[in-house]
Design a protein around this motif. Structure first.
Motif, short mmCIF file in Angstrom:
data_model
loop_
_atom_site.label_atom_id
_atom_site.label_comp_id
_atom_site.label_asym_id
_atom_site.label_seq_id
_atom_site.Cartn_x
_atom_site.Cartn_y
_atom_site.Cartn_z
N HIS A 237 1.40 5.33 -2.05
CA HIS A 237 1.00 6.36 -3.02
C HIS A 237 2.31 7.08 -3.37
N ASP B 123 1.93 2.90 3.52
CA ASP B 123 1.00 3.99 3.16
C ASP B 123 1.77 5.25 2.76
N HIS C 276 0.85 -1.20 0.00
CA HIS C 276 0.00 0.00 0.00
C HIS C 276 0.88 1.25 0.00
ZN LIG Z 1 -3.73 4.95 1.13
#
Ligand SMILES: [Zn+2]
Length: 414
Positions: free
Chosen positions: A83, A325, A81
């Motif tokens: 970005h 994350d 996970h």
């Molecule tokens: Zn996220």
């Protein structure tokens, strides 16, 4: 043929299996003392103690050898996970938030996801590529050999496609298994303010066909949260995504319980992520499914929030995985040692559970458990050599990176 022998390992520590581990089995870390690993063409052929492995090797064949005296081998970490592609940074917002400035004021100052959206929309593909490359290379040094990346900072057709195409190029050029996720529904863009349902229709009708045509994404994700996308909208989007061949992921129950974790289980999503506010009922649903619960301890830490109920999830039988994350808003970090430390110290995972959660179970969360996440015959030769002889130093040396060498597909890349 490319042959590699890693020998004289103080120990090998690895979960075993081609599927995720749940419940008590997450503790089952196999330890081989005085270990050896033999790989051919990027695939592990033999792994075990020296007494088991070395006699099986025929003498006379040219083999590249690594003398790993005093070191411990663990599987390459998997980050399911991130970005990692975005324009600009939001340091001002991060500091202001920690100093107590309310979120609405931050938005008025031009912060929040919309500021990243604006900067990502104007970023050239070349700049995006080189920024992404640098981040992935740094993540490799942390030990991540498989990484998932999401789009989601364009919130329009062109930028979302630009992000996915950039990831496709990085996939080809870097020694990393890069998994691509379309997160067009990361937020409602200003152009669709107050019309989230129309934005979902736009995404399905206008963007999905392009993704399908160019095979740009393996997964489709959605930010299912109160005031963003509802359960009904998330379900509509993900079911349509599955029809185009994408597998489902959900940003679920991060701020309030909306039932995103339960929806993930119901529709057979590969993972439900965040889950800080997941209900007992949805934990049971997840435990009865093959959906991985991807927990993001660094985000809770950076946002000064309560951690996800990891102990309860494992004890109930969920597949628990860990991820960074990494993103410019809530968690600007991909520090593997910090993820492991928070998981063990604050979320009460055992060191064995944490190792399983960042290797085999994290691989399951990106549908790679059959090829990655453990050191055993048939798996990709994605192996970390630690500077210490004992894998428990991954947490004992708190927050310190002890990954000394990274081996990806049988090649020493760091
Ligand atoms: Zn996220």
């Amino acid at each position: 043929m490319n042959r590699l022998l890693i020998k004289n390992l103080a120990e090998i520590a690895t979960p075993l299996g081609k599927t995720a581990l749940r419940g008590k089995a997450m503790n089952d870390i196999k330890i081989y003392k005085n270990g050896a690993i033999y790989c051919e063409d990027g695939i592990i052929k033999l792994a075990g103690t020296a007494e088991e492995v070395l006699p099986q090797l025929s003498s006379g064949t040219a083999v590249k050898e690594i003398d790993a005296h005093g070191k411990c081998a663990v599987p390459g970490f998997v980050d399911p996970h991130t970005h990692f592609l975005f324009g600009g940074t939001r340091a001002d917002e991060f500091i202001a938030r920690l100093e107590g400035v309310p979120y609405m004021d931050l938005l008025k100052r031009g912060g929040g996801i919309v500021s990243t959206m604006r900067q990502t929309r104007v970023m050239s593909e070349e700049n995006m590529y080189s920024a992404g490359k640098k981040i992935l290379e740094n993540m490799l040094k942390q030990g991540f050999t498989t990484i998932e990346g999401k789009s989601g900072y364009g919130l329009d057709k062109n930028t979302e496609l630009k992000m996915l195409r950039t990831m496709k190029r990085l996939q080809k050029d870097l020694p990393i298994t890069l998994k691509t996720t379309f997160l067009g529904a990361h937020a409602v863009p200003p152009e669709f303010a107050g019309r989230s349902n129309e934005f979902i229709d736009f995404t399905i009708e206008q963007v999905f066909p392009e993704i399908q045509k160019e095979k740009l994404a393996e997964f489709c994700d959605v930010f299912c949260e109160k005031g963003v996308f509802s359960i009904a909208e998330s379900q509509k989007l993900l079911l349509a995504a599955k029809e185009t061949g994408m597998k489902a992921k959900i940003h679920a129950d991060e701020i309030v319980s909306t039932g995103g974790g339960g929806l993930a289980a119901d529709i057979g999503a590969v993972s439900a992520d965040h889950l800080l506010a997941v209900t007992d009922e949805d934990i049971k649903k997840l435990a009865g499914s093959n959906t991985a619960a991807v927990l993001l301890p660094m985000t809770a830490f950076c946002m000064r929030k309560q951690f996800a109920p990891a102990r309860q999830m494992i004890d109930t039988g969920c597949i628990v995985a860990l991820a960074s994350d990494f993103n410019p808003g809530s968690c600007y970090s991909y520090a593997a040692p910090l993820i492991l430390a928070l998981a063990v110290i604050n979320m009460h995972l055992t060191i064995n559970e944490a190792l399983t959660a960042i290797t085999l179970n994290a691989a399951a969360a990106v549908d790679e458990a059959d090829t990655s996440g453990s050191i055993e015959p048939g798996k990709k030769a994605d192996i970390l050599l630690l500077s210490k002889s004992d894998y428990r130093f991954l947490v004992y040396l708190t927050g310190i990176n002890i990954v000394e060498h990274v081996i990806k597909n049988g090649e020493i890349i760091f």
